[in-house]
Design a protein around this motif. Structure first.
Motif, PDB file in Angstrom:
ATOM      1  N   PHE A 194       0.955  -1.112   0.103  1.00 40.77           N
ATOM      2  CA  PHE A 194       0.010  -0.181   0.286  1.00 40.77           C
ATOM      3  C   PHE A 194       0.864   1.270   0.031  1.00 40.77           C
ATOM      4  O   PHE A 194       1.922   1.188   0.481  1.00 40.77           O
ATOM      5  CB  PHE A 194      -1.032   0.150   1.167  1.00 40.77           C
ATOM      6  CG  PHE A 194      -1.948  -1.054   1.351  1.00 40.77           C
ATOM      7  CD1 PHE A 194      -2.953  -0.969   0.358  1.00 40.77           C
ATOM      8  CD2 PHE A 194      -1.788  -2.076   2.197  1.00 40.77           C
ATOM      9  CE1 PHE A 194      -4.125  -2.142   0.457  1.00 40.77           C
ATOM     10  CE2 PHE A 194      -2.813  -3.205   2.086  1.00 40.77           C
ATOM     11  CZ  PHE A 194      -3.907  -2.955   1.258  1.00 40.77           C
ATOM     12  N   ARG A 195       0.140   2.296  -0.324  1.00 40.19           N
ATOM     13  CA  ARG A 195       0.948   3.725  -0.578  1.00 40.19           C
ATOM     14  C   ARG A 195       0.273   4.869  -0.086  1.00 40.19           C
ATOM     15  O   ARG A 195      -0.957   4.536   0.012  1.00 40.19           O
ATOM     16  CB  ARG A 195       1.749   3.875  -1.831  1.00 40.19           C
ATOM     17  CG  ARG A 195       0.948   3.908  -3.137  1.00 40.19           C
ATOM     18  CD  ARG A 195       1.529   4.002  -4.463  1.00 40.19           C
ATOM     19  NE  ARG A 195       0.673   3.995  -5.795  1.00 40.19           N
ATOM     20  CZ  ARG A 195       0.832   4.188  -6.948  1.00 40.19           C
ATOM     21  NH1 ARG A 195       2.301   4.460  -7.047  1.00 40.19           N
ATOM     22  NH2 ARG A 195       0.030   4.236  -7.507  1.00 40.19           N
ATOM     23  N   ALA A 196       0.772   5.771   0.171  1.00 44.25           N
ATOM     24  CA  ALA A 196       0.090   6.973   0.685  1.00 44.25           C
ATOM     25  C   ALA A 196      -0.795   7.919  -0.163  1.00 44.25           C
ATOM     26  O   ALA A 196      -1.432   8.519   0.156  1.00 44.25           O
ATOM     27  CB  ALA A 196       0.843   7.869   1.578  1.00 44.25           C
ATOM     28  N   PHE A 197      -0.612   7.533  -1.397  1.00 45.77           N
ATOM     29  CA  PHE A 197      -1.391   8.173  -2.556  1.00 45.77           C
ATOM     30  C   PHE A 197      -1.854   7.234  -3.055  1.00 45.77           C
ATOM     31  O   PHE A 197      -1.716   6.160  -3.618  1.00 45.77           O
ATOM     32  CB  PHE A 197      -0.279   9.210  -3.078  1.00 45.77           C
ATOM     33  CG  PHE A 197       0.734   8.395  -3.737  1.00 45.77           C
ATOM     34  CD1 PHE A 197       0.610   8.100  -5.170  1.00 45.77           C
ATOM     35  CD2 PHE A 197       2.185   8.417  -3.195  1.00 45.77           C
ATOM     36  CE1 PHE A 197       1.816   7.274  -5.686  1.00 45.77           C
ATOM     37  CE2 PHE A 197       3.092   8.052  -3.833  1.00 45.77           C
ATOM     38  CZ  PHE A 197       2.935   7.481  -5.238  1.00 45.77           C
ATOM     39  N   VAL A 198      -2.798   8.056  -4.115  1.00 43.94           N
ATOM     40  CA  VAL A 198      -3.447   7.204  -5.246  1.00 43.94           C
ATOM     41  C   VAL A 198      -2.929   7.765  -6.669  1.00 43.94           C
ATOM     42  O   VAL A 198      -2.383   8.896  -6.557  1.00 43.94           O
ATOM     43  CB  VAL A 198      -4.861   7.378  -5.203  1.00 43.94           C
ATOM     44  CG1 VAL A 198      -5.626   6.245  -4.113  1.00 43.94           C
ATOM     45  CG2 VAL A 198      -5.424   8.589  -5.211  1.00 43.94           C
ATOM     46  N   ALA A 199      -2.755   7.038  -7.762  1.00 41.70           N
ATOM     47  CA  ALA A 199      -2.255   7.429  -8.942  1.00 41.70           C
ATOM     48  C   ALA A 199      -2.944   7.143 -10.142  1.00 41.70           C
ATOM     49  O   ALA A 199      -3.466   5.927 -10.014  1.00 41.70           O
ATOM     50  CB  ALA A 199      -0.903   7.077  -9.207  1.00 41.70           C
ATOM     51  N   SER A 200      -2.779   7.862 -11.173  1.00 37.61           N
ATOM     52  CA  SER A 200      -3.530   7.225 -12.451  1.00 37.61           C
ATOM     53  C   SER A 200      -2.596   7.749 -13.674  1.00 37.61           C
ATOM     54  O   SER A 200      -2.106   8.949 -13.740  1.00 37.61           O
ATOM     55  CB  SER A 200      -4.914   7.953 -12.789  1.00 37.61           C
ATOM     56  OG  SER A 200      -5.357   7.546 -14.108  1.00 37.61           O
ATOM     57  N   PRO A 201      -1.927   6.680 -14.342  1.00 31.15           N
ATOM     58  CA  PRO A 201      -1.960   5.319 -14.130  1.00 31.15           C
ATOM     59  C   PRO A 201      -1.360   4.804 -12.800  1.00 31.15           C
ATOM     60  O   PRO A 201      -0.579   5.335 -12.271  1.00 31.15           O
ATOM     61  CB  PRO A 201      -1.476   4.695 -15.365  1.00 31.15           C
ATOM     62  CG  PRO A 201      -0.429   5.783 -15.665  1.00 31.15           C
ATOM     63  CD  PRO A 201      -0.908   7.162 -15.374  1.00 31.15           C
TER      64      PRO A 201
END
Length: 920
Positions: free
Chosen positions: A401-408
């Motif tokens: 898991f990581r502290a941010f969400v990203a696209s892609p």
């Protein structure tokens, strides 16, 4: 809780609140010349005119005192750049060294952001300017609980005053707070303390540059991806000039975990109890004083007078101690990393994972945990199959898991998570109310940081973790957390100025609460998680996490960010309560450095063997370089060091449990175990694993020996039997596949490694004709009946009972092998055991056990000439009526066993036996 108590004290509302009670023996004496605040193990003396604070141990020994108050005039701070761009050597400026000084003016910093692919949130530069004032005299003093609240005049001609509280802290500490009134215009609060050229300053979190920060000028601000090896430009070369171990872009002291605490040799401990940007001048521009500046209008610090062991106990009790992990979590782990620039396709991800598990089984690797970063690229059916397969191989699933969400997403989370989090306002915002986005290093994606002050974000995060645990995961890596910009806005109303360093604490606390709730609802589950970013506080992140990995070390040998940086980092953070430093074996960051070489991997595996964790996770660009992909020598080194680590696991867990009670870390710097010894104080490439194991790995390319500083007492090399009487500095041999480590004479701190599932349990003895339940001359059917429950792999002429290194290997005579013998002997030996080998340390022959050093064995028995087969060298010796045999690689005995005497009468016959059976 302590922050709540401090706030209540400031409001004069402390009475009647039991949770905020001061130590029972605390008291305050307010006199005409001095004021004395006394706690259980510490006291503070305040001189009223001119104002000056000193702190002593309970018996009155001086520990820390502010610099003398000479009532200096206000001093102009002309515009001064700090931090220096690109991590250049700092400008000293014109600091005012005086008790409780403050700057009225401006102190601003700017961060890398927006398109900064790797450095989002790191400091870029700053500017300080204004007028500095300082404390003068105590105008009034009132009891404040069992401490005192002071009103202090200052040199500010506007009549500005300081409100100062001095109270006994928890344990043997004193807490000091200072706030200007009015506070408008105050940009920096500072305090300055007397020192001397011999004072050492140990700690400050995961910094690589040194284990003693005396003479250095640096700041507390968590930062990511600082490393050596960036392409040189004139500006970078100028920044690096005169700075050993320079890292781009923030200099040699940059750290993922920047604890604002340290331990002095005078002795005392010091904790800055606030999250704002802070600058430390540790005797850097004056030989007799150090200073801390906090960018804000309040100062809050805690002092723990006393020896390092006393101070560590007091400070870590406040800032936090990492919890003891489940026993499974400290065993060997293998991570299958995603490729940062060109992530794997779903088909590639499935193929790599399947191949890894097959190879782990084939090569007999003892692996407790496996972490596939590309989990989300698998279909739900493939995920379920993977969970089942891992369970069959007795391997725990660890997720990412990581502290941010990203696209892609780069395959690191479901692709729809970014859109969902942004749409539902689960992320941190810009001042204008738009999502605060930045560049992700994975496929140049757009990322947004999760806002854990928002209850909706916490609930969404909980759903993700619960789902992973329900699917069968027993732990996870919790990555990132350094990205906060100072002008970002959080749901709770705070800005990045306070939340940048606070963020990983909140991130870890939320996760810990979710895990604790899950374990209460699922008795028997033992969940583990480890993080990257960290900070100190009341409490800090160590209070919630199980462990911290060191960040992205480069695949190099240098002291800035390569393998040589690992030990200082581990030791510096350990004394701050981070007992589980976890390194990526082989390094990780290879964007601008060469890929991991076999030698580098071998030395990294040796280094990790006697640390709390043993985990492969290397290469950000090409994916994980598995030990089996780097050649037979590297695979064997990995296996040998894994078994050494396994033998240390009981000791590590024992020391960790003690650490949670005493604060004294599992890995101990020699300055802590031998205080006052200048040689010990300088050791940044060695450590003590508890009180009885000295570890001194090789971190220099091409080296086959190293200098070892032995502490006071007698030390035994368990491989050679050699002893050393310390204090002594001696050069020892250290070829590849050798980790120099030593036991305190008379102790046996490491255990016999546990036997993996499916392996034959040690039974019987190794004699001239028997190996446990097996004997020379048995048929294959008889041998298999003796070990019916062991997993095994068979070739035409060999059986390998248990694929792990605890197993037994036996060779059977073939017709071709027996050709030179008389017909009667051929009939008697055909298809029967003629060679039996084991790496299990339970077995000994003539006092020789696997793991011994060849040099020591040669002193015990008369070995025949070496027989080279592939990468291995074999030696025969007589043992009564039979033949003993040992396999050596890199100076270490890896296997011992017995061989048929008729087939080993000559060196040529023995070579034919070994070559025909191809025992590896």
């Amino acid at each position: 809780m302590r922050r709540l108590c401090a706030a209540l004290r400031a409001l004069g509302a402390i009475a009647g609140i039991g949770v905020c009670a001061a130590p029972a023996s605390a008291s305050v004496q307010i006199g005409a010349q001095q004021i004395v605040v006394t706690g259980t193990g510490a006291s503070a003396t305040i001189t009223r005119s001119p104002f000056r604070l000193s702190i002593q141990q309970s018996a009155g020994q001086a520990a820390l005192a502010e610099v003398p108050n000479s009532s200096p005039l206000p001093e102009v701070q002309p515009p001064s750049v700090y931090p220096t761009p690109l991590g250049g050597a700092p400008e000293p400026g014109e600091p005012l060294y005086a008790p409780l000084s403050f700057l009225v003016g401006s102190a601003t910093t700017t961060q890398w952001g927006g398109g900064a692919l790797f450095f989002q949130g790191n400091q870029e530069t700053g500017l300080v300017t204004g007028i500095q004032y300082s404390a003068r005299d105590v105008l009034s003093a009132q009891p404040h609980g069992t401490g005192v609240r002071l009103t202090v005049s200052t040199s500010d001609p506007t009549g500005r005053k300081l409100l100062v509280t001095v109270v006994p802290g928890p344990g043997d500490t004193i807490e000091v707070t200072a706030t200007p009134t009015p506070s408008a215009g105050v940009a920096i609060m500072s305090d300055s303390f007397a020192s001397d050229p011999s004072e050492a300053f140990h700690g400050f979190g995961g910094r690589h540059n040194a284990i003693n920060q005396h003479g250095n000028d640096f700041y507390s601000w968590i930062e990511e991806e600082n490393s050596s090896g960036y392409p040189g430009s004139q500006s970078i070369e100028d920044a690096a000039a005169g700075q050993p171990n320079y890292m781009f872009p923030n200099g040699p002291e940059a750290a993922y975990t920047a604890q604002a605490l340290f331990y002095s040799s005078r002795p005392y401990g010091f904790l800055l109890n606030q999250p704002q940007f802070a600058r430390w001048r540790m005797d850097s521009d004056q030989p007799d004083a150090w200073q801390v500046d906090v960018y804000g209008d309040m100062l809050d610090y805690i002092v723990a007078p006393g020896s390092a062991t006393q101070a560590i106990k007091s400070i870590t009790a406040i800032s936090g101690r990492e919890r003891v992990p489940p026993a499974w979590a400290i065993g060997p782990e293998i991570d299958r990393a995603t490729n940062a620039s060109t992530p794997q396709t779903p088909a590639q991800a499935q193929s790599e994972i399947s191949s890894d598990l097959a190879t782990i089984k084939r090569d007999g690797l003892t692996v407790n945990a496996y972490r596939p970063e590309t989990w989300t690229l698998l279909t739900s059916a493939q995920q379920a199959q993977l969970v089942t397969r891992l369970a069959h191989q007795h391997i725990h699933l660890v997720r990412y898991f990581r502290a941010f969400v990203a696209s892609p997403s780069g395959g690191l989370e479901p692709d729809g998570d970014y859109a969902y989090a942004v749409e539902h306002h689960l992320v941190v915002m810009n001042p204008n109310g738009s999502p605060a986005t930045f560049s992700s290093a994975y496929q140049n994606g757009t990322a947004a940081l999760l806002d854990f002050t928002n209850p909706a974000t916490v609930q969404w995060w909980k759903s993700r973790i619960d789902q992973a645990l329900d699917q069968g995961a027993d732990g996870f890596m919790q990555d990132f957390g350094e990205q906060v910009d100072t002008d970002w806005r959080f749901y709770n109303g705070q800005t990045g100025a306070t939340m940048h360093n606070e963020y990983p604490i909140l991130y870890d606390r939320v996760t810990r609460q979710i895990i604790d709730q899950y374990m209460r609802q699922h008795p028997g589950r033992q969940i583990f998680f480890f993080t990257r970013a960290g900070y100190s506080g009341d409490p800090g992140s160590a209070a919630y996490e199980n462990a911290e990995f060191l960040g992205d070390n480069t695949t190099t040998w240098d002291h800035a960010s390569g393998i040589a940086s690992v030990i200082p980092d581990m030791l510096n953070r350990s004394v701050g309560g981070a007992y589980g430093p976890d390194t990526d074996i082989g390094g990780y960051l290879d964007l601008l450095s060469p890929p991991t070489t076999p030698e580098l991997f071998d030395r990294w595996a040796e280094l990790a063997a006697l640390t709390p964790f043993y985990r492969v996770h290397n290469s950000g660009e090409t994916g994980t370089n598995m030990p089996w992909a780097l050649g037979a020598q590297t695979l064997q080194t990995y296996k040998t060091m894994a078994q050494l680590h396994i033998s240390a696991e009981p000791l590590i867990l024992k020391l960790w449990k003690q650490a949670d009670q005493t604060g004294i870390p599992v890995m101990r710097p020699l300055w802590l175990t031998d205080p006052g010894d200048p040689t010990a104080a300088a050791q940044d490439e060695a450590w003590m694993l508890g009180p009885d194991v000295l570890v001194a790995p090789v971190v220099t390319q091409g080296a086959t020996s190293r200098s070892v500083a032995f502490p006071q007492g007698c030390w035994l090399d368990p491989g050679t039997g050699a002893t050393y009487q310390g204090p002594l500095t001696n050069t020892v041999g250290a070829p590849l596949n050798t980790l120099p480590y030593y036991f305190r004479c008379g102790t046996h701190p490491l255990s016999t490694p546990a036997i993996p599932e499916g392996c034959p349990r040690p039974s019987g003895r190794l004699t001239a004709t028997t190996l446990g339940p097996l004997r020379l001359g048995m048929t294959r059917a008889q041998a298999r009946r003796q070990l019916p429950h062991s997993t095994h792999r068979a070739t035409r002429t060999m059986d390998v009972f248990c694929l792990a290194s605890s197993g037994i290997r036996v060779g059977y005579a073939s017709q071709r092998l027996l050709t030179p013998l008389p017909r009667s002997q051929r009939r008697r030996l055909l298809g029967r055991i003629v060679l039996a080998l084991t790496a299990n340390r339970h077995y000994r022959l003539r006092g020789i056990a696997p793991g011994a050093r060849l040099a020591a064995v040669a002193k015990r028995v008369r070995l025949g000439p070496g027989i080279r087969i592939g990468l291995n060298t074999w030696y025969l010796f007589h043992d009564g009526t039979g033949r003993g045999i040992v396999k050596e690689r890199g100076g270490i005995i890896e296997e011992i066993g017995i061989a048929n005497a008729s087939l080993t009468r000559t060196r040529g016959a023995a070579r034919r036996l070994l070559a025909s059976l191809d025992p590896g």
